[in-house]
Scaffold this motif. Structure first.
Motif, mmCIF file in Angstrom:
data_model
loop_
_atom_site.group_PDB
_atom_site.id
_atom_site.type_symbol
_atom_site.label_atom_id
_atom_site.label_comp_id
_atom_site.label_asym_id
_atom_site.label_seq_id
_atom_site.Cartn_x
_atom_site.Cartn_y
_atom_site.Cartn_z
ATOM 1 N N ILE A 144 0.714 -1.292 -0.114
ATOM 2 C CA ILE A 144 -0.085 0.112 -0.069
ATOM 3 C C ILE A 144 0.759 1.328 0.131
ATOM 4 C CG2 ILE A 144 -1.601 1.421 1.409
ATOM 5 C CD1 ILE A 144 -2.737 -1.478 2.255
ATOM 6 N N ALA A 145 1.840 1.214 0.843
ATOM 7 C CA ALA A 145 2.697 2.549 0.629
ATOM 8 C C ALA A 145 3.617 2.434 -0.549
ATOM 9 C CB ALA A 145 3.937 2.233 1.964
ATOM 10 N N TYR A 146 4.185 1.521 -1.060
ATOM 11 C CA TYR A 146 4.853 1.658 -2.288
ATOM 12 C C TYR A 146 3.903 2.187 -3.161
ATOM 13 C CZ TYR A 146 8.012 0.004 -5.878
ATOM 14 O OH TYR A 146 8.876 0.196 -6.823
ATOM 15 N N PHE A 147 2.631 1.691 -3.538
ATOM 16 C CA PHE A 147 1.951 2.235 -4.591
ATOM 17 C C PHE A 147 1.100 3.439 -4.446
ATOM 18 C CE2 PHE A 147 2.849 -2.245 -6.324
ATOM 19 C CZ PHE A 147 3.092 -1.796 -7.525
ATOM 20 N N ARG A 148 1.108 3.775 -3.065
ATOM 21 C CA ARG A 148 0.413 5.371 -2.693
ATOM 22 C C ARG A 148 1.500 6.398 -3.149
ATOM 23 N NH1 ARG A 148 -2.749 4.562 2.977
ATOM 24 N NH2 ARG A 148 -4.619 3.842 2.303
ATOM 25 N N ARG A 149 2.684 5.844 -2.934
ATOM 26 C CA ARG A 149 4.014 6.921 -3.250
ATOM 27 C C ARG A 149 3.828 6.960 -4.904
ATOM 28 N NH1 ARG A 149 7.566 4.892 -0.360
ATOM 29 N NH2 ARG A 149 8.072 3.406 -1.847
ATOM 30 N N LEU A 150 3.781 5.783 -5.604
ATOM 31 C CA LEU A 150 3.845 5.877 -6.948
ATOM 32 C C LEU A 150 2.559 6.816 -7.504
ATOM 33 C CD1 LEU A 150 4.610 2.146 -8.130
ATOM 34 C CD2 LEU A 150 5.812 4.288 -8.753
ATOM 35 N N ARG A 151 1.277 6.774 -6.863
ATOM 36 C CA ARG A 151 0.398 7.391 -7.166
ATOM 37 C C ARG A 151 0.532 8.967 -7.045
ATOM 38 N NH1 ARG A 151 -2.753 11.331 -6.882
ATOM 39 N NH2 ARG A 151 -4.967 11.215 -7.424
ATOM 40 N N ARG A 152 1.199 9.413 -5.750
ATOM 41 C CA ARG A 152 1.483 10.521 -5.556
ATOM 42 C C ARG A 152 2.418 11.221 -6.606
ATOM 43 N NH1 ARG A 152 1.472 8.830 -0.321
ATOM 44 N NH2 ARG A 152 3.871 9.066 -0.095
ATOM 45 N N MET A 153 3.511 10.475 -7.039
ATOM 46 C CA MET A 153 4.376 10.803 -8.000
ATOM 47 C C MET A 153 3.875 10.833 -9.415
ATOM 48 S SD MET A 153 8.075 8.838 -7.023
ATOM 49 C CE MET A 153 7.422 7.280 -7.399
ATOM 50 N N ALA A 154 2.745 10.079 -9.746
ATOM 51 C CA ALA A 154 2.160 10.190 -11.035
ATOM 52 C C ALA A 154 1.271 11.324 -11.031
ATOM 53 C CB ALA A 154 1.354 9.087 -11.335
ATOM 54 N N ALA A 155 0.762 11.768 -9.948
ATOM 55 C CA ALA A 155 -0.239 12.805 -9.842
ATOM 56 C C ALA A 155 0.664 14.114 -9.852
ATOM 57 C CB ALA A 155 -1.009 12.820 -8.598
ATOM 58 N N LEU A 156 1.638 14.182 -9.432
ATOM 59 C CA LEU A 156 2.656 15.392 -9.554
ATOM 60 C C LEU A 156 3.194 15.733 -10.912
ATOM 61 C CD1 LEU A 156 4.786 15.211 -6.155
ATOM 62 C CD2 LEU A 156 3.127 16.916 -6.892
ATOM 63 N N VAL A 157 3.495 14.557 -11.451
ATOM 64 C CA VAL A 157 3.788 14.706 -12.888
ATOM 65 C C VAL A 157 2.753 15.076 -13.807
ATOM 66 C CG1 VAL A 157 4.589 13.319 -15.046
ATOM 67 C CG2 VAL A 157 5.892 12.702 -12.853
ATOM 68 N N SER A 158 1.701 14.747 -13.591
ATOM 69 C CA SER A 158 0.278 15.446 -14.416
ATOM 70 C C SER A 158 0.052 16.675 -14.310
ATOM 71 C CB SER A 158 -0.879 14.456 -14.048
ATOM 72 O OG SER A 158 -0.328 13.053 -14.430
ATOM 73 N N LEU A 159 0.539 17.223 -13.025
ATOM 74 C CA LEU A 159 0.180 18.785 -12.778
ATOM 75 C C LEU A 159 1.049 19.594 -13.441
ATOM 76 C CD1 LEU A 159 -0.275 18.429 -8.804
ATOM 77 C CD2 LEU A 159 -2.057 19.029 -10.681
ATOM 78 N N PRO A 160 0.826 20.440 -14.063
ATOM 79 C CA PRO A 160 1.667 21.582 -14.390
ATOM 80 C C PRO A 160 2.388 22.265 -13.513
ATOM 81 C CG PRO A 160 -0.459 22.510 -14.745
ATOM 82 C CD PRO A 160 -0.714 21.070 -14.151
ATOM 83 N N GLU A 161 3.923 22.395 -13.679
ATOM 84 C CA GLU A 161 4.625 22.975 -12.584
ATOM 85 C C GLU A 161 4.545 24.614 -13.038
ATOM 86 O OE1 GLU A 161 9.210 22.482 -11.097
ATOM 87 O OE2 GLU A 161 8.958 22.136 -13.050
ATOM 88 N N ASN A 162 4.153 25.200 -11.905
ATOM 89 C CA ASN A 162 3.887 26.745 -11.853
ATOM 90 C C ASN A 162 5.547 27.395 -11.932
ATOM 91 O OD1 ASN A 162 1.236 26.650 -11.981
ATOM 92 N ND2 ASN A 162 0.860 26.510 -9.790
#
Length: 106
Positions: A88-106
């Motif tokens: 769970i911890a491993y894939f939650r971290r992956l999910r957070r990283m994928a979400a950050l990649v998907s967000l535009p960097e301001n």
């Protein structure tokens, strides 16, 4: 939405933690909800690596992959099927990283 430096710092910190964490052994060669767990890990890792290498400007293909991976993890497909704490911890971290990649960097 985090500011550019916070965005980069958050993703970099998550990436370092991810690189230090072993892949959960119970998920090697496993599928959850028809999704290959090793491939999901590799897909997100490629997106993060590309994002970091390109200074926060991944190509369109990588953005689509990251978006798809977030959906795979979010839509009650994968995360609810994981039972071990380390999985769970491993894939939650992956999910957070994928979400950050998907967000535009301001």
């Amino acid at each position: 939405m985090p500011e550019a430096s916070e965005h980069r710092t958050a993703l970099t910190d998550l990436w370092r933690a991810h690189m230090a964490a072993p892949f959960p052994p119970g998920l090697r060669g496993a599928e959850r909800a028809g999704i290959d767990m090793v491939l999901l890990d590799a897909s997100i890792a490629g997106c993060v690596s590309s994002w970091l290498d390109r200074d926060g400007s991944p190509d369109t293909r990588r953005l689509k992959i990251a978006d798809r991976c977030v959906l795979d993890l979010d839509l009650d497909l994968v995360l609810p099927l994981l039972t071990e704490t380390e999985e769970i911890a491993y894939f939650r971290r992956l999910r957070r990283m994928a979400a950050l990649v998907s967000l535009p960097e301001n």
